[in-house]
Scaffold this motif. Structure first.
Motif, mmCIF file in Angstrom:
data_model
loop_
_atom_site.group_PDB
_atom_site.id
_atom_site.type_symbol
_atom_site.label_atom_id
_atom_site.label_comp_id
_atom_site.label_asym_id
_atom_site.label_seq_id
_atom_site.Cartn_x
_atom_site.Cartn_y
_atom_site.Cartn_z
ATOM 1 N N ARG A 30 -7.793 2.595 28.477
ATOM 2 C CA ARG A 30 -8.392 2.005 29.686
ATOM 3 C C ARG A 30 -9.331 0.847 29.372
ATOM 4 O O ARG A 30 -9.522 -0.030 30.209
ATOM 5 C CB ARG A 30 -9.082 3.080 30.512
ATOM 6 C CG ARG A 30 -10.326 3.636 29.906
ATOM 7 C CD ARG A 30 -11.025 4.628 30.848
ATOM 8 N NE ARG A 30 -12.035 5.357 30.110
ATOM 9 C CZ ARG A 30 -11.907 6.607 29.696
ATOM 10 N NH1 ARG A 30 -10.826 7.293 29.997
ATOM 11 N NH2 ARG A 30 -12.865 7.176 29.008
ATOM 12 N N ASP A 31 -9.905 0.825 28.170
ATOM 13 C CA ASP A 31 -10.780 -0.286 27.806
ATOM 14 C C ASP A 31 -10.050 -1.367 27.005
ATOM 15 O O ASP A 31 -10.660 -2.382 26.653
ATOM 16 C CB ASP A 31 -11.971 0.228 26.983
ATOM 17 C CG ASP A 31 -12.876 1.146 27.786
ATOM 18 O OD1 ASP A 31 -12.967 0.973 29.022
ATOM 19 O OD2 ASP A 31 -13.492 2.045 27.177
ATOM 20 N N LEU A 32 -8.761 -1.149 26.719
ATOM 21 C CA LEU A 32 -8.006 -2.094 25.892
ATOM 22 C C LEU A 32 -6.934 -2.861 26.660
ATOM 23 O O LEU A 32 -6.539 -3.948 26.258
ATOM 24 C CB LEU A 32 -7.325 -1.340 24.740
ATOM 25 C CG LEU A 32 -8.215 -0.503 23.832
ATOM 26 C CD1 LEU A 32 -7.375 0.226 22.798
ATOM 27 C CD2 LEU A 32 -9.255 -1.375 23.168
ATOM 28 N N VAL A 33 -6.442 -2.251 27.728
ATOM 29 C CA VAL A 33 -5.315 -2.804 28.479
ATOM 30 C C VAL A 33 -5.768 -2.982 29.934
ATOM 31 O O VAL A 33 -6.459 -2.099 30.468
ATOM 32 C CB VAL A 33 -4.097 -1.845 28.389
ATOM 33 C CG1 VAL A 33 -2.939 -2.337 29.228
ATOM 34 C CG2 VAL A 33 -3.665 -1.683 26.935
ATOM 35 N N PRO A 34 -5.393 -4.085 30.579
ATOM 36 C CA PRO A 34 -5.810 -4.288 31.970
ATOM 37 C C PRO A 34 -5.406 -3.115 32.875
ATOM 38 O O PRO A 34 -4.331 -2.533 32.717
ATOM 39 C CB PRO A 34 -5.075 -5.566 32.370
ATOM 40 C CG PRO A 34 -4.825 -6.288 31.091
ATOM 41 C CD PRO A 34 -4.595 -5.202 30.065
ATOM 42 N N ALA A 35 -6.273 -2.807 33.813
ATOM 43 C CA ALA A 35 -6.058 -1.682 34.732
ATOM 44 C C ALA A 35 -4.730 -1.808 35.480
ATOM 45 O O ALA A 35 -4.041 -0.806 35.680
ATOM 46 C CB ALA A 35 -7.225 -1.577 35.715
ATOM 47 N N GLY A 164 -0.257 -7.752 29.892
ATOM 48 C CA GLY A 164 -0.569 -8.248 31.220
ATOM 49 C C GLY A 164 -1.455 -9.481 31.205
ATOM 50 O O GLY A 164 -2.367 -9.596 32.012
ATOM 51 N N GLY A 165 -1.200 -10.393 30.272
ATOM 52 C CA GLY A 165 -1.994 -11.606 30.167
ATOM 53 C C GLY A 165 -3.211 -11.470 29.284
ATOM 54 O O GLY A 165 -3.928 -12.436 29.040
ATOM 55 N N GLN A 166 -3.457 -10.296 28.777
ATOM 56 C CA GLN A 166 -4.590 -10.047 27.877
ATOM 57 C C GLN A 166 -4.034 -9.702 26.498
ATOM 58 O O GLN A 166 -3.149 -8.868 26.380
ATOM 59 C CB GLN A 166 -5.423 -8.880 28.403
ATOM 60 C CG GLN A 166 -6.595 -8.504 27.525
ATOM 61 C CD GLN A 166 -7.416 -7.383 28.151
ATOM 62 O OE1 GLN A 166 -7.719 -7.429 29.329
ATOM 63 N NE2 GLN A 166 -7.759 -6.393 27.358
ATOM 64 N N PRO A 167 -4.524 -10.345 25.447
ATOM 65 C CA PRO A 167 -4.008 -10.028 24.111
ATOM 66 C C PRO A 167 -4.416 -8.617 23.669
ATOM 67 O O PRO A 167 -5.530 -8.180 23.917
ATOM 68 C CB PRO A 167 -4.633 -11.091 23.208
ATOM 69 C CG PRO A 167 -5.826 -11.576 23.948
ATOM 70 C CD PRO A 167 -5.559 -11.376 25.414
ATOM 71 N N LEU A 168 -3.481 -7.921 23.048
ATOM 72 C CA LEU A 168 -3.738 -6.601 22.470
ATOM 73 C C LEU A 168 -3.344 -6.684 21.003
ATOM 74 O O LEU A 168 -2.160 -6.775 20.666
ATOM 75 C CB LEU A 168 -2.945 -5.508 23.180
ATOM 76 C CG LEU A 168 -3.102 -4.101 22.606
ATOM 77 C CD1 LEU A 168 -4.542 -3.615 22.768
ATOM 78 C CD2 LEU A 168 -2.134 -3.139 23.268
ATOM 79 N N ARG A 169 -4.329 -6.661 20.145
ATOM 80 C CA ARG A 169 -4.098 -6.778 18.697
ATOM 81 C C ARG A 169 -3.821 -5.387 18.136
ATOM 82 O O ARG A 169 -4.585 -4.447 18.351
ATOM 83 C CB ARG A 169 -5.324 -7.402 18.049
ATOM 84 C CG ARG A 169 -5.167 -7.718 16.588
ATOM 85 C CD ARG A 169 -6.424 -8.461 16.126
ATOM 86 N NE ARG A 169 -6.595 -8.376 14.714
ATOM 87 C CZ ARG A 169 -6.297 -9.365 13.859
ATOM 88 N NH1 ARG A 169 -5.794 -10.483 14.319
ATOM 89 N NH2 ARG A 169 -6.501 -9.209 12.576
ATOM 90 N N GLU A 170 -2.710 -5.281 17.400
ATOM 91 C CA GLU A 170 -2.335 -4.020 16.758
ATOM 92 C C GLU A 170 -2.283 -4.207 15.254
ATOM 93 O O GLU A 170 -1.933 -5.279 14.762
ATOM 94 C CB GLU A 170 -0.958 -3.548 17.238
ATOM 95 C CG GLU A 170 -0.915 -3.094 18.668
ATOM 96 C CD GLU A 170 0.432 -2.492 19.034
ATOM 97 O OE1 GLU A 170 0.439 -1.495 19.763
ATOM 98 O OE2 GLU A 170 1.481 -3.017 18.585
ATOM 99 N N ILE A 171 -2.605 -3.135 14.549
ATOM 100 C CA ILE A 171 -2.468 -3.115 13.098
ATOM 101 C C ILE A 171 -1.354 -2.134 12.745
ATOM 102 O O ILE A 171 -1.088 -1.188 13.482
ATOM 103 C CB ILE A 171 -3.775 -2.716 12.386
ATOM 104 C CG1 ILE A 171 -4.199 -1.296 12.752
ATOM 105 C CG2 ILE A 171 -4.878 -3.717 12.686
ATOM 106 C CD1 ILE A 171 -5.349 -0.756 11.905
#
Length: 183
Positions: A30-35, A164-171
């Motif tokens: 919930r704090d990493l991906v847009p609602a 959703g237009g917000q970058p999500l960085r994964e390792i």
């Protein structure tokens, strides 16, 4: 704790797997991906993909008593999932597995994730896999810690997804498949 088990998922598990997927992401990310991205996760839509994975025997479910509490999807990794940042493949690309473990947060820290990973690792070894990889959001310290307890570590490879237009960085974390459960 009630009896805890892990078994290969069956077709009648698909709806619960899809629900756990949705609910776990909505809580853990919930704090990493847009609602709006999380709100758009639809059990009916994801059930189709989960049904295919279940049909191929690639999904395990964890239960505590009568409750399904988590799942693991595991199979041989596509080349793109194991490639180095420059696109080259490691020598063991053909024997590397891709793993994803999800346990509902309310059932966390009870050993379900470890049982899922150990069960998947045993099946993957039987299929000829020599190591596993998993992609984890860089900010997901709980998942990074979980894989770390299995002696899996970041291998230096990162990717950035569009959430959703917000970058999500994964390792990418990687480790061996000789996992043993402690009594």
């Amino acid at each position: 704790m009630a009896d805890a088990t892990v078994r290969t998922a069956q077709p009648d598990d698909v709806a619960e797997i899809a629900r756990i997927h949705r609910d776990t992401w909505r809580t853990a990310y919930r704090d990493l991906v847009p609602a709006e991205v999380l709100a758009a996760l639809d059990v009916d839509e994801t059930s189709t993909a989960w049904a295919e994975a279940v049909a191929h025997g690639q999904v395990f479910v964890a239960a505590e008593g009568d409750w399904t509490v988590g799942f693991c999807v595991a199979g041989m990794a596509p080349e793109g999932e194991v490639a180095h940042a420059d696109g080259s493949l490691p020598d063991d690309a053909a024997t590397t597995a891709l793993v994803n473990v999800l346990v509902e947060p309310r059932w966390g820290r009870r050993g379900h994730g470890g049982r899922l990973l150990a069960t998947a690792a045993a099946q993957l070894r039987e299929a000829g896999a020599t190591r596993g990889v998993a992609w984890v959001p860089e900010a997901d310290k709980a998942s990074i810690g979980f894989y770390g307890k299995a002696d899996w570590a970041a291998d230096g490879t990162v990717r950035t997804l569009d959430a959703g237009g917000q970058p999500l960085r994964e390792i990418r974390v990687t480790g061996g498949l000789s996992l043993l459960l402690e009594p």
